[in-house]
Scaffold this motif. Structure first.
Motif, short mmCIF file in Angstrom:
data_model
loop_
_atom_site.label_atom_id
_atom_site.label_comp_id
_atom_site.label_asym_id
_atom_site.label_seq_id
_atom_site.Cartn_x
_atom_site.Cartn_y
_atom_site.Cartn_z
N ARG A 35 34.23 50.31 47.23
CA ARG A 35 34.52 50.01 45.82
C ARG A 35 35.86 49.32 45.72
NH1 ARG A 35 33.03 53.71 40.90
NH2 ARG A 35 31.19 53.55 42.19
N VAL A 36 35.87 48.16 45.06
CA VAL A 36 37.09 47.40 44.82
C VAL A 36 37.21 47.25 43.31
CG1 VAL A 36 38.29 45.22 45.17
CG2 VAL A 36 36.83 46.15 46.99
N ASP A 37 38.25 47.80 42.73
CA ASP A 37 38.43 47.74 41.28
C ASP A 37 39.79 47.13 40.98
OD1 ASP A 37 38.46 48.02 38.56
OD2 ASP A 37 38.31 50.19 38.56
N ARG A 47 39.94 37.31 38.20
CA ARG A 47 39.11 38.25 38.96
C ARG A 47 38.09 37.55 39.85
NH1 ARG A 47 38.60 43.05 34.57
NH2 ARG A 47 40.78 43.67 34.75
N PHE A 51 37.83 38.09 43.85
CA PHE A 51 36.66 38.56 44.59
C PHE A 51 36.21 37.55 45.63
CE2 PHE A 51 35.89 41.49 40.89
CZ PHE A 51 36.09 42.65 41.63
N ASP A 52 36.38 36.26 45.35
CA ASP A 52 36.08 35.24 46.36
C ASP A 52 36.95 35.46 47.60
OD1 ASP A 52 34.16 34.03 44.77
OD2 ASP A 52 35.50 32.45 44.04
N VAL A 54 38.40 38.31 48.50
CA VAL A 54 37.98 39.57 49.14
C VAL A 54 36.80 39.29 50.07
CG1 VAL A 54 36.87 41.81 48.73
CG2 VAL A 54 38.85 41.12 47.35
N LEU A 55 35.79 38.58 49.57
CA LEU A 55 34.63 38.27 50.40
C LEU A 55 35.01 37.45 51.63
CD1 LEU A 55 31.56 37.42 48.13
CD2 LEU A 55 31.80 39.25 49.79
N LEU A 69 28.88 41.03 47.07
CA LEU A 69 29.41 41.85 45.98
C LEU A 69 28.31 42.22 45.00
CD1 LEU A 69 32.55 39.67 45.17
CD2 LEU A 69 32.54 41.86 46.37
N THR A 70 28.47 43.37 44.39
CA THR A 70 27.60 43.80 43.32
C THR A 70 28.35 44.82 42.47
OG1 THR A 70 25.44 44.73 42.72
CG2 THR A 70 26.55 45.70 44.62
N SER A 105 26.46 38.78 44.16
CA SER A 105 26.95 37.51 44.70
C SER A 105 25.87 36.89 45.60
CB SER A 105 28.24 37.73 45.50
OG SER A 105 27.98 38.47 46.67
N TYR A 108 23.64 38.58 48.67
CA TYR A 108 23.49 40.02 48.44
C TYR A 108 22.19 40.57 49.03
CZ TYR A 108 22.61 44.41 46.00
OH TYR A 108 22.29 45.71 45.72
#
Length: 190
Positions: A35-37, A47, A51-52, A54-55, A69-70, A105, A108
């Protein structure tokens, strides 16, 4: 008392055997969910780029074969979002025009091991600035066919946008192994 315990134990064993043999619709083998918040640390406009990154960083880790991601992982603790999914040009029918919504994403389905039964996975052409496609599960596709439509040619109004179906994916038991999968719609993150 011994007879009651024996019967209860037998029923429990039968229930456990039944659940072990249920196909969840995804493959958890070798998978990890984190979980990434970023709330409170990353402003909403930043954001998606966050997230890009992070991936990109996760995919660069040695041994990682796939990452995506989801908002809702299968068997997770977050409740599903309910969305209207109305066939383009038709009036809303509450009996058939709703689904659990999932935002994912590209990649997925491969990452989580959800089989694409027809069509294609989301890819870079499906995200910013043109994310107006969607995938549907088998249960949703059966309902679309019952309305006389071809799932991969049908267009639906979801979240205020007309979206083209690009994939039909295997049903996933998102909430529990003992429930029946409901109608599900996946849209690309972005």
């Amino acid at each position: 008392i011994v007879i009651v315990l024996t019967v209860a134990g037998g029923l429990l064993l039968r229930s456990l055997t039944t659940l072990v043999n249920v196909d969840p619709g995804f493959s958890p083998r070798g998978a990890m969910a984190i979980r990434v918040d970023p709330a409170g640390r990353v402003a909403p406009p930043a954001r998606l780029p966050f997230f890009d990154r992070v991936l990109e960083n996760v995919r660069a880790v040695p041994g990682v074969q796939s990452a995506a991601l989801t908002i809702h992982v299968p068997m997770g603790d977050r409740p599903s979002m309910g969305w209207d999914a109305i066939p383009e040009g038709r009036e809303y029918n509450p009996a058939t025009d709703n689904a659990a919504g999932r935002i994912v994403s590209p990649g997925y389905f491969r990452t989580v091991g959800i089989r694409i039964l027809d069509g294609r996975d989301f890819d870079s052409r499906d995200v910013r600035p043109n994310p107006f496609v969607m995938a549907v599960n088998e249960t949703f596709a059966r309902g679309v066919r019952a309305q006389g439509l071809d799932p991969l040619r049908a267009r639906f109004v979801v979240l205020g946008n007309v979206r083209q179906v690009v994939a039909v994916v295997k049903d996933v038991r998102h909430q529990s192994l003992d429930g029946n999968p409901g109608r599900e719609v996946y849209i690309p993150m972005g």
